[in-house]
Design an enzyme around this catalytic site. Structure first.
Site, PDB file in Angstrom:
ATOM      1  N   GLU A 188      25.042  42.374  39.799  1.00  0.00           N
ATOM      2  CA  GLU A 188      25.958  41.455  40.495  1.00  0.00           C
ATOM      3  C   GLU A 188      25.263  40.836  41.704  1.00  0.00           C
ATOM      4  OE1 GLU A 188      29.143  44.302  40.792  1.00  0.00           O
ATOM      5  OE2 GLU A 188      29.367  44.189  38.616  1.00  0.00           O
ATOM      6  N   GLY A 190      31.989  46.425  33.322  1.00  0.00           N
ATOM      7  CA  GLY A 190      33.355  45.972  33.581  1.00  0.00           C
ATOM      8  C   GLY A 190      33.991  45.282  32.385  1.00  0.00           C
ATOM      9  N   LYS A 237      32.029  48.962  44.512  1.00  0.00           N
ATOM     10  CA  LYS A 237      31.916  47.493  44.575  1.00  0.00           C
ATOM     11  C   LYS A 237      32.796  46.967  45.713  1.00  0.00           C
ATOM     12  CE  LYS A 237      30.557  47.474  39.778  1.00  0.00           C
ATOM     13  NZ  LYS A 237      30.515  46.792  38.492  1.00  0.00           N
ATOM     14  N   SER A 240      30.841  50.546  31.981  1.00  0.00           N
ATOM     15  CA  SER A 240      32.054  51.065  31.343  1.00  0.00           C
ATOM     16  C   SER A 240      31.959  52.561  31.021  1.00  0.00           C
ATOM     17  CB  SER A 240      32.404  50.255  30.092  1.00  0.00           C
ATOM     18  OG  SER A 240      32.591  48.892  30.418  1.00  0.00           O
ATOM     19  N   HIS A 244      21.438  45.600  42.005  1.00  0.00           N
ATOM     20  CA  HIS A 244      22.553  45.575  41.045  1.00  0.00           C
ATOM     21  C   HIS A 244      22.632  44.192  40.409  1.00  0.00           C
ATOM     22  CE1 HIS A 244      26.535  45.793  39.307  1.00  0.00           C
ATOM     23  NE2 HIS A 244      26.450  47.103  39.419  1.00  0.00           N
ATOM     24  N   GLU A 251      21.770  49.529  33.616  1.00  0.00           N
ATOM     25  CA  GLU A 251      23.113  48.991  33.433  1.00  0.00           C
ATOM     26  C   GLU A 251      23.038  47.681  32.645  1.00  0.00           C
ATOM     27  OE1 GLU A 251      25.810  50.649  36.803  1.00  0.00           O
ATOM     28  OE2 GLU A 251      24.969  48.737  37.434  1.00  0.00           O
ATOM     29  N   ASN A 280      30.122  53.541  42.289  1.00  0.00           N
ATOM     30  CA  ASN A 280      29.925  52.263  42.976  1.00  0.00           C
ATOM     31  C   ASN A 280      31.296  51.600  43.086  1.00  0.00           C
ATOM     32  OD1 ASN A 280      29.291  49.711  43.810  1.00  0.00           O
ATOM     33  ND2 ASN A 280      28.078  49.152  42.004  1.00  0.00           N
TER      34      ASN A 280
HETATM   35  P1  13P Z   1      31.868  49.613  35.350  1.00  0.00           P
HETATM   36  O1  13P Z   1      31.790  51.119  35.243  1.00  0.00           O
HETATM   37  O2  13P Z   1      33.128  49.128  35.988  1.00  0.00           O
HETATM   38  O3  13P Z   1      31.550  48.946  34.039  1.00  0.00           O
HETATM   39  O4  13P Z   1      30.696  49.181  36.364  1.00  0.00           O
HETATM   40  C1  13P Z   1      29.411  49.643  36.152  1.00  0.00           C
HETATM   41  C2  13P Z   1      28.582  49.279  37.334  1.00  0.00           C
HETATM   42  O5  13P Z   1      28.218  48.125  37.504  1.00  0.00           O
HETATM   43  C3  13P Z   1      28.237  50.339  38.293  1.00  0.00           C
HETATM   44  O6  13P Z   1      27.279  49.917  39.191  1.00  0.00           O
END
Ligand code: 13P
Length: 260
Positions: free
Chosen positions: A105, A181, A15, A221, A103, A175, A13
């Site tokens: 976010e 992150g 993002k 992560s 997601h 997640e 992803n």
């Molecule tokens: P990270 O791997 O940067 O922690 O992000 C995970 C994520 O949200 C993937 O959708």
């Protein structure tokens, strides 16, 4: 190799990272890495920002890049006055076979609800796009010790009325928000506890035959150094990778671990 009949999946992803030209370059670099060290038996998916999708699709078509294409979001209507949105048929036409929905976010910053996620899942499935449906708890919920029931409720609500022909038509990504992150990963046991409960919920919804074939990924992560631990768990079938998917060698290394 997994000790079940689910094909492992490593999905990236990106993002809101990589301009169009940077995205094409990253896709080419990843294609080169994966071709230099071919891995069988792992489904690799790349989910770039919407504006990069067509460029990455070109890399898949012309370089025969060994990965599938996914979007990071969609709307559930076919077309019309929905400024800024992207319809599933547009994703199909651009070469997408997967789409991330729900997601944290999008839930946190853009107010996406379980009801929205359910509508998106239905619209995607109607267009033969596989939803990668995300779920996960906040730190507050984790500290209260109610994470398992929270995630199971989220999955049941988001999948309300969502029919699937078979288990290959749906992917779930667990997640935990506190691990995204932050560099703070859940332990492999933490991931198994919730992914196992998710499979139990899928069993209740779809019955064992379909539920056994649905991939459940861990995200938060995840990186080359820790992915093998997650993959060793019976109900973790792969990873949804944020930061580490922006570095072609790291992402390719995770694909390699998934093939072991
Ligand atoms: P990270 O791997 O940067 O922690 O992000 C995970 C994520 O949200 C993937 O959708």
């Amino acid at each position: 190799m997994p000790n079940n009949n689910r094909t492992r999946m490593i999905a990236g992803n990106w993002k809101m990272n990589e301009t169009y030209s940077e995205g094409v370059k990253l896709a080419q670099d990843l294609s080169n890495e994966l071709k230099a060290n071919p891995v069988d038996g792992v489904d690799v998916v790349v989910c770039p920002p919407a504006i990069d999708i067509k460029g990455v699709s070109g890399v898949i078509e012309f370089d025969h890049a060994p990965f599938a294409l996914g979007a990071q979001n969609c709307y559930w209507e076919e077309s019309g006055a929905y400024t800024g949105e992207t319809a599933p048929n547009m994703l199909v036409d651009a070469g997408c076979t997967y789409c991330i929905i729900g997601h944290s976010e999008r839930r946190g910053y853009f107010g996406e609800t379980d009801e929205d996620v359910s509508k998106k899942a239905k619209a995607l499935i109607a267009h033969d796009i596989v939803p990668i449906l995300c779920c996960g708890e906040s730190l507050e919920v984790r500290e209260a010790g109610t994470h398992v029931s929270f995630v199971v409720a989220q999955i049941k609500a988001a999948l309300s009325g969502v029919e699937i022909a078979d288990g290959s038509k749906l992917v779930i990504a667990y997640e935990p928000i506190w691990a995204i992150g932050t560099g703070k990963t859940a332990t492999a046991d933490d991931a198994q506890e919730v992914c196992g409960a998710i499979r139990g919920a899928l069993n209740d919804i779809y019955g064992a035959d379909k539920a056994d074939a649905i991939r459940v990924l861990y995200g938060g992560s995840a990186k080359p150094g820790n992915v093998a631990g997650f993959l060793s768990q019976p109900d973790v079938d792969g990873a949804l990778v944020g930061g580490a998917s922006l570095k072609a060698p790291d992402f390719a290394a995770m694909v390699e671990k998934a093939g072991e």
